[in-house]
Design a protein around this motif. Structure first.
Motif, mmCIF file in Angstrom:
data_model
loop_
_atom_site.group_PDB
_atom_site.id
_atom_site.type_symbol
_atom_site.label_atom_id
_atom_site.label_comp_id
_atom_site.label_asym_id
_atom_site.label_seq_id
_atom_site.Cartn_x
_atom_site.Cartn_y
_atom_site.Cartn_z
ATOM 1 N N TYR A 158 -2.030 -4.342 -2.411
ATOM 2 C CA TYR A 158 -1.667 -4.952 -1.119
ATOM 3 C C TYR A 158 -2.032 -4.552 0.012
ATOM 4 C CZ TYR A 158 1.582 -6.304 -5.115
ATOM 5 O OH TYR A 158 2.004 -6.994 -6.128
ATOM 6 N N LEU A 159 -2.319 -3.241 0.084
ATOM 7 C CA LEU A 159 -2.697 -2.687 1.379
ATOM 8 C C LEU A 159 -4.018 -2.923 1.678
ATOM 9 C CD1 LEU A 159 -2.153 -1.112 3.923
ATOM 10 C CD2 LEU A 159 -2.764 1.043 2.820
ATOM 11 N N LYS A 160 -4.969 -2.834 0.969
ATOM 12 C CA LYS A 160 -6.315 -3.059 1.179
ATOM 13 C C LYS A 160 -6.933 -4.560 1.263
ATOM 14 C CE LYS A 160 -8.813 1.339 -0.730
ATOM 15 N NZ LYS A 160 -9.768 1.659 -1.477
ATOM 16 N N PRO A 161 -6.059 -5.269 0.256
ATOM 17 C CA PRO A 161 -6.279 -6.913 0.293
ATOM 18 C C PRO A 161 -5.354 -7.604 1.314
ATOM 19 C CG PRO A 161 -5.169 -6.289 -1.559
ATOM 20 C CD PRO A 161 -5.565 -5.221 -1.096
ATOM 21 N N GLN A 162 -4.630 -6.616 2.056
ATOM 22 C CA GLN A 162 -3.731 -7.198 3.178
ATOM 23 C C GLN A 162 -3.032 -8.471 2.629
ATOM 24 O OE1 GLN A 162 -3.799 -6.315 6.999
ATOM 25 N NE2 GLN A 162 -3.735 -4.716 5.421
ATOM 26 N N ARG A 163 -2.128 -8.062 1.325
ATOM 27 C CA ARG A 163 -1.021 -9.160 0.749
ATOM 28 C C ARG A 163 0.296 -8.828 1.128
ATOM 29 N NH1 ARG A 163 -4.803 -9.201 -4.835
ATOM 30 N NH2 ARG A 163 -6.679 -10.641 -4.121
ATOM 31 N N PRO A 164 1.087 -9.300 1.224
ATOM 32 C CA PRO A 164 2.589 -9.061 1.466
ATOM 33 C C PRO A 164 3.272 -8.819 0.161
ATOM 34 C CG PRO A 164 2.539 -11.418 1.715
ATOM 35 C CD PRO A 164 0.941 -10.934 1.589
ATOM 36 N N VAL A 165 4.229 -8.079 0.214
ATOM 37 C CA VAL A 165 4.842 -7.620 -1.140
ATOM 38 C C VAL A 165 6.342 -7.465 -0.700
ATOM 39 C CG1 VAL A 165 4.299 -5.371 -1.311
ATOM 40 C CG2 VAL A 165 5.040 -6.770 -3.299
ATOM 41 N N GLY A 221 18.641 -2.779 1.233
ATOM 42 C CA GLY A 221 17.731 -1.681 0.661
ATOM 43 C C GLY A 221 16.425 -2.220 0.447
ATOM 44 N N GLU A 222 16.147 -3.422 0.719
ATOM 45 C CA GLU A 222 14.809 -4.065 0.036
ATOM 46 C C GLU A 222 13.870 -3.823 1.394
ATOM 47 O OE1 GLU A 222 16.287 -7.056 -3.493
ATOM 48 O OE2 GLU A 222 15.631 -8.031 -1.352
ATOM 49 N N MET A 223 12.557 -3.947 0.837
ATOM 50 C CA MET A 223 11.505 -3.549 1.949
ATOM 51 C C MET A 223 10.394 -4.587 1.893
ATOM 52 S SD MET A 223 8.407 -1.093 2.278
ATOM 53 C CE MET A 223 7.547 -2.201 1.516
ATOM 54 N N LEU A 224 10.177 -5.339 2.986
ATOM 55 C CA LEU A 224 8.956 -6.200 3.101
ATOM 56 C C LEU A 224 7.913 -5.526 3.624
ATOM 57 C CD1 LEU A 224 7.704 -8.907 3.089
ATOM 58 C CD2 LEU A 224 8.861 -9.558 5.101
ATOM 59 N N TYR A 225 6.568 -5.585 3.069
ATOM 60 C CA TYR A 225 5.256 -4.999 3.506
ATOM 61 C C TYR A 225 4.699 -6.347 4.283
ATOM 62 C CZ TYR A 225 0.241 -4.281 4.172
ATOM 63 O OH TYR A 225 -0.845 -4.178 4.681
ATOM 64 N N MET A 226 4.490 -6.158 5.528
ATOM 65 C CA MET A 226 3.817 -7.491 6.227
ATOM 66 C C MET A 226 2.333 -6.610 6.592
ATOM 67 S SD MET A 226 6.445 -9.376 8.499
ATOM 68 C CE MET A 226 7.379 -8.021 8.989
ATOM 69 N N PRO A 227 1.296 -7.274 6.347
ATOM 70 C CA PRO A 227 0.104 -6.929 6.798
ATOM 71 C C PRO A 227 -0.088 -7.026 8.217
ATOM 72 C CG PRO A 227 -0.183 -8.025 4.778
ATOM 73 C CD PRO A 227 1.034 -8.126 5.181
ATOM 74 N N GLU A 228 -1.210 -6.464 8.736
ATOM 75 C CA GLU A 228 -1.448 -6.334 10.167
ATOM 76 C C GLU A 228 -1.777 -7.596 10.729
ATOM 77 O OE1 GLU A 228 -5.822 -4.506 10.215
ATOM 78 O OE2 GLU A 228 -4.198 -3.422 9.325
ATOM 79 N N GLY A 229 -1.127 -8.027 12.017
ATOM 80 C CA GLY A 229 -1.388 -9.335 12.422
ATOM 81 C C GLY A 229 -0.663 -10.685 11.968
ATOM 82 N N TYR A 230 0.386 -10.329 10.802
ATOM 83 C CA TYR A 230 0.859 -11.507 10.337
ATOM 84 C C TYR A 230 1.976 -11.905 11.373
ATOM 85 C CZ TYR A 230 -0.265 -11.948 5.325
ATOM 86 O OH TYR A 230 -0.990 -12.343 4.152
ATOM 87 N N TRP A 231 2.031 -13.400 11.223
ATOM 88 C CA TRP A 231 3.257 -13.982 11.879
ATOM 89 C C TRP A 231 4.480 -13.881 11.185
ATOM 90 C CZ3 TRP A 231 2.455 -16.696 16.686
ATOM 91 C CH2 TRP A 231 1.351 -16.937 16.815
ATOM 92 N N HIS A 232 5.646 -13.524 11.849
ATOM 93 C CA HIS A 232 6.867 -13.284 11.294
ATOM 94 C C HIS A 232 8.093 -14.365 12.060
ATOM 95 C CE1 HIS A 232 5.736 -9.709 13.063
ATOM 96 N NE2 HIS A 232 6.938 -9.637 13.344
#
Length: 290
Positions: free
Chosen positions: A23-30, A211-222
């Motif tokens: 997720y972090l290196k390929p910049q994918r959300p989870v 309690g849940e967490m969303l990882y949003m990679p850099e520059g993602y629109w939200h």
């Protein structure tokens, strides 16, 4: 015809190596569902607790009114005590939100309720920001000025998150010299006849529970839609990509100052011009005839 949205992948838990690799290196959300279960916040954090520990604090409030030329960058629209604000959230739907509030600085007792996750990210320790919203309140589509990687934790209720990768910017009616899409687009139910470029956008969606967490990679629109009253905390790390670090520095040290200068010089004409250009540039680039 709805937006083209895929469900964001969900995992119950994850190792640091797995998170970095997939997720972090390929910049994918989870979405990570149980990352906070060993935090004191998991049991303690609800609106009544926030009212108890921060009730006397005066907090800045924002609503969904369009940007005005005579308002500063991220200038609040109103303020009230946290106690009164929590009462309002629990009483009825409201458009008032708390946005980018460093409550940890204002209420230090909250700092012992959460942990900085060890996921291979160098988190910025001084910037744990909190966000609050009432039933059906919405945060317009935008991306963050500093292009940080974001760990977004939600508490007390349910929130729907619609996100788009940076390469989808051309379809989102991005307003020039800003960080936002056209504010009159309701991304929860957009009029695709009025905004035809959105038909080509490929994004993601999830619903965050307590309690849940969303990882949003850099520059993602939200785009955030509070389905119930609730609040979130975001932890951030600096951009990994050098080009995104350059964009962040440009935004921080030039773009926002230029925009404020033009607002003062041109007034509402500048805001109207930018909104018009969002349509003109989007349709021209995609060869869409109005």
């Amino acid at each position: 015809m709805p937006l083209n949205l895929k469900q964001i992948p969900r995992v119950t838990s994850i190792s640091k190596d797995n998170f970095v690799k997939n997720y972090l290196k390929p910049q994918r959300p989870v979405v990570i569902e149980k990352l906070t279960e060993d935090w004191p916040a998991f049991e303690k954090w609800n609106l009544d607790y926030i009212k108890k520990v921060a009730g006397e604090k005066t907090v800045p409030l924002y609503d969904d009114r369009p940007v005005k030329h005579d308002e500063g960058f991220n200038e609040a629209h109103a303020q009230m005590t946290m106690s009164d604000y929590v009462d309002l959230l629990q009483e009825k739907p409201t458009n008032f939100r708390i946005f980018l509030y460093n409550i940890m600085k204002e209420v230090p007792v909250l700092q012992s309720d959460f942990k900085f996750p060890k996921l291979g990210m160098r988190l910025i320790k001084g910037l744990p920001m909190m966000f609050f919203g009432g039933t059906d309140s919405k945060v317009f589509m935008h991306y963050d000025i500093d292009f940080t990687n974001i760990l977004h934790f939600h508490f007390s209720g349910k929130k729907r998150c619609i996100i788009f990768p940076p390469d989808q910017s051309q379809y989102l009616y991005r307003v020039p010299h800003s960080l936002i899409a056209r504010e009159d687009i309701d991304f929860s139910d957009p009029d695709l006849k009025k905004w035809p470029a959105l038909k080509q956008a490929q994004g993601y969606v999830c619903e965050l529970n307590h309690g849940e967490m969303l990882y949003m990679p850099e520059g993602y629109w939200h785009y955030m839609h509070y389905l119930t009253p609730g609040f979130s905390i975001s932890l951030r790390s600096y951009p990994r990509k050098i080009q995104n670090l350059g964009k962040a520095l440009y935004n921080l040290f030039f773009m926002r100052h230029f925009d404020n200068f033009m607002r003062k010089r041109k007034g509402q004409d500048w805001i109207d011009y930018k909104n018009d250009q969002a349509i003109i540039k989007t349709h021209k680039k995609l060869n869409i005839k109005e």
